[in-house]
Design a protein around this motif. Structure first.
Motif, PDB file in Angstrom:
ATOM      1  N   SER A   1      -2.452  -1.152  -9.431  1.00 26.02           N
ATOM      2  CA  SER A   1      -1.887  -1.590  -8.608  1.00 26.02           C
ATOM      3  C   SER A   1      -1.533  -2.767  -7.466  1.00 26.02           C
ATOM      4  CB  SER A   1      -1.048  -0.280  -7.688  1.00 26.02           C
ATOM      5  OG  SER A   1      -2.218   0.273  -7.071  1.00 26.02           O
ATOM      6  N   HIS A   2      -2.914  -2.625  -7.377  1.00 20.88           N
ATOM      7  CA  HIS A   2      -3.283  -3.266  -6.028  1.00 20.88           C
ATOM      8  C   HIS A   2      -5.267  -3.763  -5.626  1.00 20.88           C
ATOM      9  CE1 HIS A   2      -3.276   0.197  -3.522  1.00 20.88           C
ATOM     10  NE2 HIS A   2      -3.852  -0.798  -2.795  1.00 20.88           N
ATOM     11  N   SER A   3      -5.323  -4.148  -5.313  1.00 20.29           N
ATOM     12  CA  SER A   3      -6.728  -4.859  -5.605  1.00 20.29           C
ATOM     13  C   SER A   3      -7.829  -3.693  -4.539  1.00 20.29           C
ATOM     14  CB  SER A   3      -6.783  -6.431  -4.832  1.00 20.29           C
ATOM     15  OG  SER A   3      -6.571  -6.635  -3.967  1.00 20.29           O
ATOM     16  N   HIS A   4      -6.805  -2.997  -3.682  1.00 17.00           N
ATOM     17  CA  HIS A   4      -8.035  -2.201  -2.673  1.00 17.00           C
ATOM     18  C   HIS A   4      -8.946  -1.334  -3.547  1.00 17.00           C
ATOM     19  CE1 HIS A   4      -4.415  -2.912   0.531  1.00 17.00           C
ATOM     20  NE2 HIS A   4      -5.078  -4.196   0.266  1.00 17.00           N
ATOM     21  N   TRP A   5     -10.069  -1.107  -3.101  1.00 14.54           N
ATOM     22  CA  TRP A   5     -10.578  -0.634  -3.479  1.00 14.54           C
ATOM     23  C   TRP A   5     -10.158   0.506  -3.989  1.00 14.54           C
ATOM     24  CZ3 TRP A   5     -10.635  -1.107   1.450  1.00 14.54           C
ATOM     25  CH2 TRP A   5     -10.745   0.276   2.324  1.00 14.54           C
TER      26      TRP A   5
ATOM     27  N   ASN B   1       3.796  -6.664   1.540  1.00  9.61           N
ATOM     28  CA  ASN B   1       4.172  -5.127   2.144  1.00  9.61           C
ATOM     29  C   ASN B   1       2.846  -4.560   3.245  1.00  9.61           C
ATOM     30  OD1 ASN B   1       3.403  -3.336  -0.323  1.00  9.61           O
ATOM     31  ND2 ASN B   1       5.811  -4.501  -0.767  1.00  9.61           N
ATOM     32  N   HIS B   2       2.159  -3.727   2.138  1.00  6.83           N
ATOM     33  CA  HIS B   2       1.046  -3.193   2.442  1.00  6.83           C
ATOM     34  C   HIS B   2       0.174  -4.156   1.685  1.00  6.83           C
ATOM     35  CE1 HIS B   2      -2.370   0.113   1.655  1.00  6.83           C
ATOM     36  NE2 HIS B   2      -2.306  -0.579   0.395  1.00  6.83           N
ATOM     37  N   ALA B   3       0.394  -4.661   0.764  1.00  9.81           N
ATOM     38  CA  ALA B   3      -0.259  -5.544  -0.029  1.00  9.81           C
ATOM     39  C   ALA B   3       0.203  -7.280  -0.115  1.00  9.81           C
ATOM     40  CB  ALA B   3      -1.415  -5.001  -1.456  1.00  9.81           C
TER      41      ALA B   3
ATOM     42  N   VAL C   1       2.274   2.276  -5.031  1.00 11.26           N
ATOM     43  CA  VAL C   1       1.677   3.315  -4.660  1.00 11.26           C
ATOM     44  C   VAL C   1       0.719   2.531  -3.465  1.00 11.26           C
ATOM     45  CG1 VAL C   1      -1.544   2.585  -5.000  1.00 11.26           C
ATOM     46  CG2 VAL C   1       0.304   3.083  -7.310  1.00 11.26           C
ATOM     47  N   ASP C   2       1.211   3.208  -2.271  1.00 18.12           N
ATOM     48  CA  ASP C   2       0.908   2.761  -0.383  1.00 18.12           C
ATOM     49  C   ASP C   2       2.037   2.001   0.336  1.00 18.12           C
ATOM     50  OD1 ASP C   2      -1.637   3.851  -1.065  1.00 18.12           O
ATOM     51  OD2 ASP C   2      -2.887   1.826  -0.818  1.00 18.12           O
ATOM     52  N   PHE C   3       2.589   1.533  -1.256  1.00 17.53           N
ATOM     53  CA  PHE C   3       4.715   1.370  -0.529  1.00 17.53           C
ATOM     54  C   PHE C   3       4.755   1.813  -1.743  1.00 17.53           C
ATOM     55  CE2 PHE C   3       7.911  -1.675  -0.895  1.00 17.53           C
ATOM     56  CZ  PHE C   3       8.027  -1.730   0.504  1.00 17.53           C
TER      57      PHE C   3
HETATM   58 ZN   LIG Z   1      -4.320   0.366  -0.896  1.00 20.92          ZN
END
Ligand SMILES: [Zn+2]
Length: 358
Positions: free
Chosen positions: A99-103, A219-221, A238-240
């Motif tokens: 969904s994105h690269s945040h750990w 946005n968030h990422a 995810v997260d947004f």
């Molecule tokens: Zn995130």
């Protein structure tokens, strides 16, 4: 959200969270985050979600194998792999969409690398190329050394406890030589680089199912993928738009860390509109204990539009930020979760956003 603890969880959409408080830190207020625990729940058709506390993944079971979105952590991924083998024997995980690269959402993919191909938005490669990555929770390279320092994670966390930053364990758990900082390579050691990337949209056909991957905008990422399961008419994002503060309702003020994660408010609004234009009935999040709807997206966009208008008008009137903290009550959102705590941070984030992105 934000933060985390040693392998425990963290971060929020822009805020972070944690399951356990570090020594000396008061725990989050009861109900701020979902309680710990893991389970698998049916969404619709062949689509399921699985959760690690308040962090959720989604997976679609097709005749040719499973398509999984996110892996969260090595420990969770091992648990999920065992669960899938037991419940869906003979169905390997064929694709992992990131969904994105945040750990706190992306770690653990290697557990599925024996059978899976990994897919992500192309900006993931930039975030994983050895430079300081885009991170949530107002975590930025404050001392410009290119390394992820404990203070850069912990200070935003201490300044806005449980809303921004991340706990020091997020860094120290990856810091092999104990110098209090992690290189980008160390930081991403448990995240698989995508094998396939796309820029704007991608269609994946697997086992008779059609899945669309959509980059909503920044946005968030800056490397987010929303996943539309067309046959189930369900969108997983995810997260947004739902950050880690969201539990049973999307009527929750954004955690608003930094100037909205370093992306223009106009981009956030455009991102909402991109998702609103998709054809779905159910909106599922990487956070949020229930299914949401398109109307929740509309309300989230309207919040950003309202906040932008209000702060922009106050700036035009010549008000200082100190004056805006008093004058802008955002009254129509006083029933939303975290209004008391996040009204002023949202005004500050919007002010700095509009000062930065003219
Ligand atoms: Zn995130």
């Amino acid at each position: 959200m934000k933060g985390i603890v040693t392998g425990l969880l963290m971060l929020l959409g822009t805020a972070t969270a944690l399951a356990a408080a570090p020594a000396g830190i008061p725990p989050p207020p009861p109900g701020m985050f979902a309680p710990p625990g893991r389970s698998i729940s049916h969404v619709a058709g062949d689509l399921y979600r699985a959760n690690n506390g308040g962090w959720f993944v989604a997976f679609l079971v097709t005749r040719d194998g499973i398509v999984l979105v996110d892996t969260l952590s090595v420990d969770f991924a091992k648990w999920l792999k065992a669960q899938l083998a037991e419940r869906f024997p003979g169905k390997p995980v064929k694709y992992v969409i990131m969904s994105h690269s945040h750990w706190d959402h992306a770690e653990g993919g290697a557990v599925f690398a024996d059978t899976a191909t990994f897919i992500g938005q192309e900006n993931m490669l930039r975030n994983m190329d050895g430079r300081y990555p885009a991170l949530p929770g107002d975590i930025v390279d404050r001392n410009d050394d290119g390394l992820l320092d404990v203070a850069e994670f912990e200070q935003p966390f201490l300044d806005r406890l449980w809303y921004c930053g991340a706990t020091r364990g997020s860094v120290t758990s990856k810091d092999r030589n104990g110098d209090g900082r992690a290189t980008p390579a160390e930081f991403f050691a448990d995240i698989v680089k995508p094998d396939i990337v796309y820029a704007d949209r991608m269609t994946l056909r697997v086992g008779g199912k059609t899945i669309q991957l959509v980059f909503p905008g920044k946005n968030h990422a800056n490397d987010g993928t929303a996943v539309l399961f067309t046959d189930e008419r369900a969108l997983f994002a995810v997260d947004f738009p739902a950050d880690a503060l969201v539990q049973g309702s999307m009527r929750s003020l954004p955690s608003a860390c930094g100037p909205f994660d370093g992306h223009p408010m106009a981009e956030w609004i455009r991102s909402y509109r991109t998702l609103e234009a998709l054809d779905f009935d159910l909106l599922l999040g990487g956070h949020g204990t229930v299914a949401f709807t398109r109307q929740d997206l509309v309300e989230g966009r309207e919040f950003f539009e309202y906040l932008l208008r209000e702060v922009d008008a106050a700036m035009r009137r010549g008000e200082s930020l100190a004056q805006m903290r008093q004058s802008l009550r955002l009254d129509r959102y006083k029933d939303w979760a975290h209004y008391e705590t996040l009204r002023i941070p949202n005004i500050e984030a919007a002010y700095h956003n509009l000062q930065t992105y003219k």
